[in-house]
Scaffold this active site. Structure first.
Site, PDB file in Angstrom:
ATOM      1  N   PRO A  16       6.372  40.100  55.026  1.00 10.43           N
ATOM      2  CG  PRO A  16       5.493  41.390  56.771  1.00 10.43           C
ATOM      3  CD  PRO A  16       6.013  40.019  56.448  1.00 10.43           C
ATOM      4  CB  CYS A 100       8.812  48.252  60.433  1.00  8.74           C
ATOM      5  SG  CYS A 100       9.537  49.204  59.111  1.00  8.74           S
TER       6      CYS A 100
HETATM    7  C1  LIG Z   1      12.744  45.908  51.745  1.00 11.39           C
HETATM    8  C2  LIG Z   1      12.165  45.413  53.034  1.00 11.39           C
HETATM    9  C3  LIG Z   1      10.925  45.873  53.454  1.00 11.39           C
HETATM   10  C4  LIG Z   1      10.367  45.405  54.641  1.00 11.39           C
HETATM   11  N1  LIG Z   1       9.113  45.836  54.996  1.00 11.39           N
HETATM   12  C5  LIG Z   1       8.517  45.317  56.095  1.00 11.39           C
HETATM   13  C6  LIG Z   1       7.176  45.661  56.413  1.00 11.39           C
HETATM   14  O1  LIG Z   1       6.510  46.424  55.717  1.00 11.39           O
HETATM   15  N2  LIG Z   1       6.642  45.095  57.532  1.00 11.39           N
HETATM   16  C7  LIG Z   1       7.358  44.239  58.339  1.00 11.39           C
HETATM   17  O2  LIG Z   1       6.817  43.745  59.330  1.00 11.39           O
HETATM   18  N3  LIG Z   1       8.613  43.888  58.045  1.00 11.39           N
HETATM   19  C8  LIG Z   1       9.206  44.396  56.942  1.00 11.39           C
HETATM   20  N4  LIG Z   1      10.461  44.010  56.614  1.00 11.39           N
HETATM   21  C9  LIG Z   1      11.147  42.985  57.454  1.00 11.39           C
HETATM   22  C10 LIG Z   1      10.902  41.576  56.902  1.00 11.39           C
HETATM   23  O3  LIG Z   1       9.530  41.224  56.977  1.00 11.39           O
HETATM   24  C11 LIG Z   1      11.719  40.521  57.668  1.00 11.39           C
HETATM   25  O4  LIG Z   1      11.315  40.553  59.016  1.00 11.39           O
HETATM   26  C12 LIG Z   1      13.214  40.783  57.594  1.00 11.39           C
HETATM   27  O5  LIG Z   1      13.626  41.106  56.280  1.00 11.39           O
HETATM   28  C13 LIG Z   1      14.004  39.572  58.103  1.00 11.39           C
HETATM   29  O6  LIG Z   1      13.721  38.440  57.319  1.00 11.39           O
HETATM   30  P1  LIG Z   1      14.739  37.931  56.149  1.00 11.39           P
HETATM   31  O7  LIG Z   1      16.097  37.790  56.779  1.00 11.39           O
HETATM   32  O8  LIG Z   1      14.165  36.615  55.705  1.00 11.39           O
HETATM   33  O9  LIG Z   1      14.739  38.970  55.101  1.00 11.39           O
HETATM   34  C14 LIG Z   1      11.062  44.475  55.445  1.00 11.39           C
HETATM   35  C15 LIG Z   1      12.319  44.017  55.024  1.00 11.39           C
HETATM   36  C16 LIG Z   1      12.869  44.467  53.847  1.00 11.39           C
HETATM   37  C17 LIG Z   1      14.215  43.951  53.418  1.00 11.39           C
END
Ligand SMILES: Cc1cc2nc3c(=O)[nH]c(=O)nc-3n(C[C@H](O)[C@H](O)[C@H](O)COP(=O)(O)O)c2cc1C
Length: 341
Positions: A16, A100
């Site tokens: 998400p 978050c």
């Molecule tokens: C722009 C953005 C918005 C995010 N919004 C949420 C969110 O609404 N809820 C959540 O649980 N994590 C949120 N995250 C965290 C991501 O779900 C994820 O845990 C994090 O980006 C690490 O994964 P990645 O390295 O694959 O990006 C957000 C991350 C980004 C970059």
């Protein structure tokens, strides 16, 4: 990978991301191989449910099941109420966000700020699971490894989750204090795997099929969840899925396919957001698709000045057509591969 009664088609999931994983993007990712997608976070405060933003986030028209909605908040009763509200709006899985680090979430002592208060975590998990159980709706939890590196309590939180009846746990390999800095670590995810039996999803910095394989092997997690690496690259899900199943690398999309996917994404995005918001919010997506392509950033700087959806769509189509006709500019290996493919 199972979540309650649901068996997912594969174990490559969309993370998400507020402002990114809206319904058009989730749908595209699922069509391109993602086994599951969690929606952007929805506020648990009922006063916000009528806002345009929340109403859009509650729109799941045409989305491939199971529809999963993430909720965030710090009040157990309000969280339970938000869960039931979302189930009535079509959610088939409720995901609780304790991961978050965003200020506006943490200031309310929700999101990953909750990691400091294990007693409250327990009360929230129990309240949401109790509200959802009679409806047959599984509840999942997404969290980080701890508050900061000195206070990593993921193991205890994972046990609380399992004891509360949480159906699956997603762990991002960073603490709240890390924000998005440094590199995600997978030792804590591996330790949590040894501690709980419920399905576990590894998240953080998984950017390639090879890394997905390595993280699954190292942690013993049941699935991987991909966030930022999917921005402008929704086909990453089929690439990872293919590699995990066969060990072979799938060819990258051709320019033509990339063009068609982006234009199709834009069509759906405009329909979803309308003219005014659509043209503006599409810019970041276009930027992500094009950021590594030759001449892409320069085109985006010009494209950002366009403020109607028709002209924006046409500018993107024309740009791809000219690249496919005249060839890419030198100096971008990735683009050369794409053109050759
Ligand atoms: C722009 C953005 C918005 C995010 N919004 C949420 C969110 O609404 N809820 C959540 O649980 N994590 C949120 N995250 C965290 C991501 O779900 C994820 O845990 C994090 O980006 C690490 O994964 P990645 O390295 O694959 O990006 C957000 C991350 C980004 C970059």
């Amino acid at each position: 990978m199972r979540i309650g009664p649901w068996t997912l088609p594969n174990n490559v999931l969309v993370a998400p991301m507020a402002g990114v994983t809206d319904r058009p993007f989730r749908q595209l990712c699922k069509r391109l191989g993602a086994g599951y997608a969690v929606s952007e976070m929805a506020a648990s405060n009922p006063r916000l449910w009528d806002s345009v933003k929340t109403s859009r986030r509650l729109n799941h028209d045409g989305e491939i099941d199971p529809i999963s909605v993430q909720i965030a908040g710090a009040d157990p009763a309000m969280m339970a109420e938000a869960a039931v509200f979302n189930v009535n709006k079509g959610a088939r899985i409720i995901d609780i966000n304790m991961g978050c680090p965003a200020k506006k979430v943490c200031n309310l002592a929700s999101g990953s700020a909750l990691l400091r208060h294990e007693d409250l975590i327990k009360r929230i998990l129990d309240a949401v699971v109790e509200a959802c159980a009679p409806l047959g709706i599984p509840v999942t939890l997404k969290t980080r490894t701890g508050w900061d590196r000195e206070h990593k309590n993921a193991l205890r939180v994972a046990r609380l989750a399992e004891d509360s009846g949480i159906a699956a746990l997603t762990l991002h390999g960073r603490t709240r204090a890390d924000l998005y800095t440094g590199e995600a670590e997978y030792d804590t995810i591996r330790a949590v795997r040894a501690e709980i039996k419920i399905p576990l999803v590894a998240n953080g910095d998984i950017t390639t099929p090879e890394k997905a394989r390595a993280v699954l092997d190292y942690t013993g997690a049941d699935a991987v969840m991909i966030g930022r690496a999917a921005q402008g690259r929704p086909w990453i899900f089929r690439e990872i899925d293919h590699f995990l199943r066969t060990g072979a690398t799938l060819a990258p999309p051709t320019w033509g396919e990339m063009r068609d996917l982006l234009l199709e994404h834009l069509d759906d995005h405009y329909r979803f957001y309308g003219e005014h918001t659509g043209v503006r919010s599409a810019r970041k997506h276009i930027g992500w698709y094009l950021e590594d392509l030759p001449g892409g950033p320069a085109f985006c700087a010009r494209m950002n000045l366009i403020d109607d959806t028709r002209s924006q769509w046409q500018a993107v189509a024309d740009w791809f057509d000219s690249i496919m006709r005249d060839g890419p500019q030198p100096g971008n290996g990735n683009a050369q591969t794409l053109l050759a493919a």
